[in-house]
Motif scaffolding. Structure first.
Motif, PDB file in Angstrom:
ATOM      1  N   UNK A   1       0.816  -1.208   0.000  1.00 57.47           N
ATOM      2  CA  UNK A   1       0.000   0.000   0.000  1.00 57.47           C
ATOM      3  C   UNK A   1       0.852   1.262   0.000  1.00 57.47           C
ATOM      4  N   UNK A   2       2.085   1.139   0.480  1.00 62.38           N
ATOM      5  CA  UNK A   2       3.014   2.276   0.460  1.00 62.38           C
ATOM      6  C   UNK A   2       3.970   2.196  -0.721  1.00 62.38           C
ATOM      7  N   UNK A   3       3.631   1.361  -1.715  1.00 70.58           N
ATOM      8  CA  UNK A   3       4.403   1.217  -2.953  1.00 70.58           C
ATOM      9  C   UNK A   3       5.823   0.722  -2.697  1.00 70.58           C
ATOM     10  N   UNK A   4       6.014  -0.088  -1.677  1.00 68.84           N
ATOM     11  CA  UNK A   4       7.310  -0.669  -1.370  1.00 68.84           C
ATOM     12  C   UNK A   4       7.294  -2.167  -1.637  1.00 68.84           C
ATOM     13  N   UNK A   5       8.475  -2.693  -1.916  1.00 66.81           N
ATOM     14  CA  UNK A   5       8.625  -4.136  -2.082  1.00 66.81           C
ATOM     15  C   UNK A   5       8.736  -4.806  -0.707  1.00 66.81           C
ATOM     16  N   UNK A   6       8.173  -5.985  -0.585  1.00 68.94           N
ATOM     17  CA  UNK A   6       8.269  -6.710   0.679  1.00 68.94           C
ATOM     18  C   UNK A   6       9.712  -7.159   0.915  1.00 68.94           C
ATOM     19  N   UNK A   7      10.115  -7.187   2.181  1.00 67.33           N
ATOM     20  CA  UNK A   7      11.496  -7.492   2.537  1.00 67.33           C
ATOM     21  C   UNK A   7      11.558  -8.514   3.667  1.00 67.33           C
ATOM     22  N   UNK A   8      12.646  -9.266   3.659  1.00 69.39           N
ATOM     23  CA  UNK A   8      13.000 -10.108   4.797  1.00 69.39           C
ATOM     24  C   UNK A   8      13.959  -9.333   5.690  1.00 69.39           C
ATOM     25  N   UNK A   9      13.788  -9.426   6.988  1.00 75.48           N
ATOM     26  CA  UNK A   9      14.822  -9.016   7.937  1.00 75.48           C
ATOM     27  C   UNK A   9      15.589 -10.279   8.292  1.00 75.48           C
ATOM     28  N   UNK A  10      16.910 -10.253   8.063  1.00 74.47           N
ATOM     29  CA  UNK A  10      17.741 -11.433   8.273  1.00 74.47           C
ATOM     30  C   UNK A  10      18.823 -11.139   9.311  1.00 74.47           C
ATOM     31  N   UNK A  11      19.287 -12.177   9.970  1.00 72.48           N
ATOM     32  CA  UNK A  11      20.257 -12.006  11.053  1.00 72.48           C
ATOM     33  C   UNK A  11      21.247 -13.169  11.072  1.00 72.48           C
ATOM     34  N   UNK A  12      22.411 -12.876  11.624  1.00 74.16           N
ATOM     35  CA  UNK A  12      23.472 -13.884  11.757  1.00 74.16           C
ATOM     36  C   UNK A  12      24.269 -13.594  13.017  1.00 74.16           C
ATOM     37  N   UNK A  13      24.657 -14.647  13.719  1.00 73.27           N
ATOM     38  CA  UNK A  13      25.532 -14.524  14.880  1.00 73.27           C
ATOM     39  C   UNK A  13      26.959 -14.762  14.414  1.00 73.27           C
ATOM     40  N   UNK A  14      27.806 -13.748  14.532  1.00 68.32           N
ATOM     41  CA  UNK A  14      29.175 -13.851  14.047  1.00 68.32           C
ATOM     42  C   UNK A  14      30.029 -14.665  15.007  1.00 68.32           C
ATOM     43  N   UNK A  15      31.042 -15.315  14.448  1.00 70.23           N
ATOM     44  CA  UNK A  15      31.998 -16.048  15.266  1.00 70.23           C
ATOM     45  C   UNK A  15      32.870 -15.074  16.031  1.00 70.23           C
ATOM     46  N   UNK A  16      33.561 -15.569  17.041  1.00 67.39           N
ATOM     47  CA  UNK A  16      34.388 -14.703  17.880  1.00 67.39           C
ATOM     48  C   UNK A  16      35.676 -14.270  17.201  1.00 67.39           C
ATOM     49  N   UNK A  17      36.118 -15.023  16.209  1.00 69.81           N
ATOM     50  CA  UNK A  17      37.348 -14.672  15.507  1.00 69.81           C
ATOM     51  C   UNK A  17      37.013 -13.973  14.210  1.00 69.81           C
ATOM     52  N   UNK A  18      37.805 -12.970  13.852  1.00 67.97           N
ATOM     53  CA  UNK A  18      37.540 -12.218  12.634  1.00 67.97           C
ATOM     54  C   UNK A  18      37.910 -13.031  11.416  1.00 67.97           C
ATOM     55  N   UNK A  19      37.296 -12.683  10.304  1.00 66.32           N
ATOM     56  CA  UNK A  19      37.617 -13.352   9.041  1.00 66.32           C
ATOM     57  C   UNK A  19      39.014 -12.975   8.596  1.00 66.32           C
ATOM     58  N   UNK A  20      39.612 -13.833   7.793  1.00 71.80           N
ATOM     59  CA  UNK A  20      40.942 -13.532   7.261  1.00 71.80           C
ATOM     60  C   UNK A  20      40.872 -12.368   6.308  1.00 71.80           C
ATOM     61  N   UNK A  21      41.820 -11.429   6.428  1.00 75.87           N
ATOM     62  CA  UNK A  21      41.835 -10.267   5.549  1.00 75.87           C
ATOM     63  C   UNK A  21      42.591 -10.549   4.263  1.00 75.87           C
ATOM     64  N   UNK A  22      43.103 -11.741   4.135  1.00 74.72           N
ATOM     65  CA  UNK A  22      43.825 -12.110   2.917  1.00 74.72           C
ATOM     66  C   UNK A  22      43.489 -13.550   2.586  1.00 74.72           C
ATOM     67  N   UNK A  23      42.777 -13.805   1.503  1.00 72.85           N
ATOM     68  CA  UNK A  23      42.367 -15.164   1.186  1.00 72.85           C
ATOM     69  C   UNK A  23      42.214 -15.337  -0.303  1.00 72.85           C
ATOM     70  N   UNK A  24      42.126 -16.572  -0.723  1.00 80.76           N
ATOM     71  CA  UNK A  24      41.949 -16.885  -2.141  1.00 80.76           C
ATOM     72  C   UNK A  24      40.865 -17.944  -2.272  1.00 80.76           C
ATOM     73  N   UNK A  25      40.017 -17.820  -3.283  1.00 78.34           N
ATOM     74  CA  UNK A  25      38.942 -18.779  -3.463  1.00 78.34           C
ATOM     75  C   UNK A  25      38.562 -18.894  -4.918  1.00 78.34           C
ATOM     76  N   UNK A  26      37.933 -20.007  -5.259  1.00 79.17           N
ATOM     77  CA  UNK A  26      37.368 -20.173  -6.590  1.00 79.17           C
ATOM     78  C   UNK A  26      35.846 -20.202  -6.522  1.00 79.17           C
ATOM     79  N   UNK A  27      35.321 -19.856  -5.339  1.00 85.26           N
ATOM     80  CA  UNK A  27      33.874 -19.875  -5.138  1.00 85.26           C
ATOM     81  C   UNK A  27      33.326 -18.476  -5.347  1.00 85.26           C
ATOM     82  N   UNK A  28      32.863 -18.183  -6.564  1.00 86.57           N
ATOM     83  CA  UNK A  28      32.288 -16.866  -6.825  1.00 86.57           C
ATOM     84  C   UNK A  28      31.022 -17.053  -7.630  1.00 86.57           C
TER      85      UNK A  28
END
Length: 315
Positions: free
Chosen positions: A281-308
């Motif tokens: 009714x307000x001309x907006x698209x419906x949205x999901x609110x999503x959440x994630x609990x992060x691990x205690x260790x930070x992600x690597x700032x230097x990495x290589x992958x073939x998953x794209x």
């Protein structure tokens, strides 16, 4: 794909104080006690919000400034020094905080966001609408710069791999990055770290304002489907961990955006709530609110992958 619809709070000028960041002052209201190392510019006292324990509040200062706590100053430096680098078979992505040193960088970011958000508009001439969006986005970024270290805008630069030997190219890319040559601006995202940095009018379903929130996430059209969006999301999470914010992070995803939704699910995000059908009714698209609990260790700032596999980012 976008983490949220574009956010447009009330705009008021704010002067930069940190030499390397577009965002600069912490909008604390006056408090009786003062922790200070450096004086930072601020909004008038009447418009400042209350200092909170997490940010290290400041006392009111004659002349329109506030004192930043040692922790807040340390967080400013942490944001300024933040880097997230990722090497693909096809090139290299470097993500860092938006700086104020180069007007061309700000202009490129405004164009990137305006182009992304204009993609979803079918009822207006694209060129005129992008011009209007560019004006609004520029004002919005000007306003948001006053929220560091409670919020930050990340920008990602991409350098394609050369057609020669891969190992030699990796070394050349690192040398180029050391000289500040990151390539072309490829993506951006905004991260709110706590209630002070939270958007004034977040999209529905409304996320908890005192938790980290990722929004305004987009990738340049010509660089999509290369895994850049996935790594940009990891960079946002890495910054949240490095800034010692709460570990539960929120974002929005439109129901119609199936590609980014799949990317978020693969990254560990789950649906918390979904818009009612009445939002139409307000001309907006419906949205999901999503959440994630992060691990205690930070992600690597230097990495290589073939998953794209998941990078169609539009607002």
């Amino acid at each position: 794909m976008a983490a949220a619809a574009f956010l447009l709070p009330a705009v008021s000028p704010a002067a930069p104080a940190h030499p390397r960041l577009l965002f600069s002052h912490s909008p604390y209201r006056s408090r009786p006690r003062v922790h200070h190392v450096r004086l930072a510019a601020s909004r008038p006292a009447a418009s400042r919000s209350d200092g909170e324990g997490d940010g290290g509040g400041g006392g009111g200062v004659a002349g329109g400034g506030v004192f930043l706590s040692p922790r807040a100053l340390s967080q400013l430096d942490e944001i300024a020094a933040f880097r997230y680098a990722h090497s693909f078979p096809h090139g290299r992505l470097t993500v860092r905080a938006l700086t104020q040193a180069d007007d061309d960088e700000s202009d490129a970011l405004v164009r990137l966001l305006a182009s992304s958000f204009a993609e979803n508009v079918r009822w207006a001439p694209a060129q005129r609408y992008e011009q209007l969006l560019a004006f609004v986005i520029r004002r919005y970024l000007f306003e948001r710069r006053g929220l560091a270290p409670h919020a930050a805008v990340l920008v990602g630069y991409y350098r394609p791999a050369a057609t020669g030997d891969g190992e030699e190219e990796d070394e050349d890319e690192r040398e180029g990055n050391e000289d500040g040559d990151y390539g072309e601006m490829a993506c951006t995202a905004e991260v709110s770290l706590d209630a002070v940095g939270a958007p004034g009018a977040p999209p529905t379903p409304t996320p908890p304002l005192d938790f980290p929130y990722i929004c305004n996430m987009t990738v340049k059209t010509s660089l999509r489907r290369r895994g850049i969006g996935k790594q940009l999301l990891k960079a946002c999470e890495d910054l949240i961990i490095k800034m010692d914010a709460k570990r539960r992070v929120y974002l929005h995803c439109r129901i119609i955006d199936q590609v980014p939704f799949n990317m978020y699910r693969k990254a560990g995000y789950n649906i918390v709530q979904t818009d009612s059908i009445l939002v139409w009714l307000s001309l907006q698209k419906r949205k999901h609110l999503m959440s994630k609990e992060l691990l205690q260790t930070s992600a690597s700032s230097e990495s290589t992958t073939k998953d794209f596999d998941d990078n169609n980012l539009t607002s």
